[in-house]
Scaffold this active site. Structure first.
Site, PDB file in Angstrom:
ATOM      1  CG  MET A   1      -1.914  -1.196   1.122  1.00 42.12           C
ATOM      2  SD  MET A   1      -3.478  -0.927   1.946  1.00 42.12           S
ATOM      3  CE  MET A   1      -2.949  -0.739   3.622  1.00 42.12           C
ATOM      4  N   GLY A   2       2.153   1.096  -0.411  1.00 38.09           N
ATOM      5  CA  GLY A   2       3.054   2.239  -0.509  1.00 38.09           C
ATOM      6  C   GLY A   2       3.613   2.652   0.835  1.00 38.09           C
TER       7      GLY A   2
ATOM      8  CG  LEU B   1       7.333   1.305  -1.024  1.00 33.41           C
ATOM      9  CD1 LEU B   1       8.139   0.982  -2.279  1.00 33.41           C
ATOM     10  CD2 LEU B   1       6.376   0.164  -0.694  1.00 33.41           C
ATOM     11  CG  HIS B   2       8.582  -0.043   5.850  1.00 29.64           C
ATOM     12  ND1 HIS B   2       8.917  -1.382   5.858  1.00 29.64           N
ATOM     13  CD2 HIS B   2       7.233   0.001   6.055  1.00 29.64           C
ATOM     14  CE1 HIS B   2       7.844  -2.098   6.084  1.00 29.64           C
ATOM     15  NE2 HIS B   2       6.794  -1.301   6.194  1.00 29.64           N
TER      16      HIS B   2
ATOM     17  CG  HIS C   1       7.147  -2.227   1.926  1.00 29.01           C
ATOM     18  ND1 HIS C   1       6.931  -1.081   2.654  1.00 29.01           N
ATOM     19  CD2 HIS C   1       5.970  -2.898   1.936  1.00 29.01           C
ATOM     20  CE1 HIS C   1       5.678  -1.072   3.081  1.00 29.01           C
ATOM     21  NE2 HIS C   1       5.079  -2.155   2.662  1.00 29.01           N
TER      22      HIS C   1
ATOM     23  CD  GLN D   1      -6.146  -3.670   2.573  1.00 27.51           C
ATOM     24  OE1 GLN D   1      -6.021  -4.041   1.410  1.00 27.51           O
ATOM     25  NE2 GLN D   1      -5.191  -3.892   3.467  1.00 27.51           N
TER      26      GLN D   1
ATOM     27  CG  MET E   1      10.839  -1.894   9.837  1.00 25.23           C
ATOM     28  SD  MET E   1      11.950  -1.571   8.486  1.00 25.23           S
ATOM     29  CE  MET E   1      13.427  -1.238   9.418  1.00 25.23           C
TER      30      MET E   1
HETATM   31  O1  PAF Z   1      -0.289  -5.798   3.492  1.00 23.81           O
HETATM   32  C1  PAF Z   1      -0.676  -4.872   2.744  1.00 23.81           C
HETATM   33  O2  PAF Z   1       0.038  -3.884   2.511  1.00 23.81           O
HETATM   34  C2  PAF Z   1      -2.041  -4.966   2.101  1.00 23.81           C
HETATM   35  O3  PAF Z   1      -2.954  -5.567   2.950  1.00 23.81           O
HETATM   36  C3  PAF Z   1      -2.010  -5.643   0.729  1.00 23.81           C
HETATM   37  C4  PAF Z   1      -1.612  -7.103   0.819  1.00 23.81           C
HETATM   38  C5  PAF Z   1      -1.069  -4.911  -0.208  1.00 23.81           C
HETATM   39  C6  PAF Z   1      -3.407  -5.599   0.112  1.00 23.81           C
HETATM   40  O4  PAF Z   1      -3.865  -4.298  -0.040  1.00 23.81           O
END
Ligand code: PAF
Length: 283
Positions: free
Chosen positions: A30-31, A33-34, A37, A61, A187
């Site tokens: 979901m961006g 980023l760290h 990721h 979600q 993180m």
């Molecule tokens: O873990 C996440 O960042 C989110 O739940 C995912 C798997 C990208 C789905 O939106």
């Protein structure tokens, strides 16, 4: 590095790679980023010829609208970070809500054999339907050979494995170890929203998990839970939402320990209005 905002574009690129028999890994995010990721992306690059990183704050979600609005959106910074890992072998898919949901931003309803009703499912109604919907859609668009998810969201990882099994989706799901700050905090993109006072307090969460693991050898799950609850009752600013010792497969709270089963402790804590989750293997 190509950044695609529409599924047609990424599909064409992927078809061309597949025509050359190249393998595709995917890291859904979901961006914001760290390093956690980036570790997933690096692992994916080692095991695949090309890696698609999706960056999409998935509205279905979120069960808390404020959380959705405040979720950090940092696409330019994220792309710059990914370029430090590889300029040639990563593609970014950063779709709009419309590209994904085509005007109907609702979740599909899933049956994950009860995994969805444990822990997070009790506190975040509809969350896993939203996760299942977006991940299934991503797999349909990208058709990766392998997809990488962190164990911080251990329940999500279990649910995605179940999704793939139930729908016969031809992708291998790879779970990756939790990446932690030097102070032990798992993180998370949400960590950037912590105020200074809370930043100092939150390493407590992992300390408690490690103590719970120590106790697991000699104490019952109930006794450990009582002890954890007391530690948070005595804490000035952190608020415990749940602490559960569970079977690592079914995610159900443990009744009696068995040597043949794997167990994990799971925790959710509020630091101000920011919800943090973490977990640890106990045996
Ligand atoms: O873990 C996440 O960042 C989110 O739940 C995912 C798997 C990208 C789905 O939106």
């Amino acid at each position: 590095m190509e950044v695609y905002s529409e599924k047609q574009g990424i599909r064409i690129a992927i078809d061309a790679f597949k025509a050359k028999k190249l393998t595709i890994g995917m890291v859904p995010t979901m961006g914001a980023l760290h390093e956690g990721h980036l570790q997933l992306v690096k692992k994916a690059l080692l095991e695949n010829d090309r890696v698609v990183v999706s960056i999409f704050v998935n509205p279905t979600q979120f069960n808390n609208n404020e959380d959705l609005i405040k979720y950090p959106r940092t696409l330019d910074r994220d792309v710059a970070l990914l370029k430090t890992v590889s300029k040639t072998n990563i593609m970014v898919y950063a779709p709009t809500v419309d590209d994904i949901y085509e005007g109907n931003t609702v979740s599909q309803t899933f049956d994950f054999d009860g995994l969805e009703f444990e822990m997070e499912g009790k506190f975040r109604s509809g969350h896993f339907d939203g996760v299942g919907t977006i991940v299934k859609r991503f797999f349909d668009i990208v058709k990766p050979h392998k997809a990488y998810f962190g164990e911080k969201d251990f329940q999500q990882l279990a649910i995605i494995k179940k999704l793939v099994e139930k729908y016969n989706i031809p992708v291998k799901i790879i779970g990756c170890k939790i990446h932690r700050e030097a102070n032990g905090l798992a993180m998370s993109s949400r960590n950037t929203r912590l105020k200074a006072e809370y930043k100092e307090a939150v390493p407590f969460i992992y300390k408690i998990l490690k103590k719970a693991k120590e106790k697991f050898g000699t104490k019952s799950a109930n006794k450990i839970s009582e002890w954890v609850e007391k530690q948070f009752d005595n804490h000035d600013i952190l608020e415990l939402e749940y602490f559960i010792v569970a079977d690592a497969k079914t995610l159900k709270p443990i009744k009696r320990k068995s040597n043949k089963k794997a167990y994990r402790a799971f925790i959710a804590v509020y630091a101000d209005n920011i919800r943090l989750i973490d977990n640890i293997a106990l045996n």
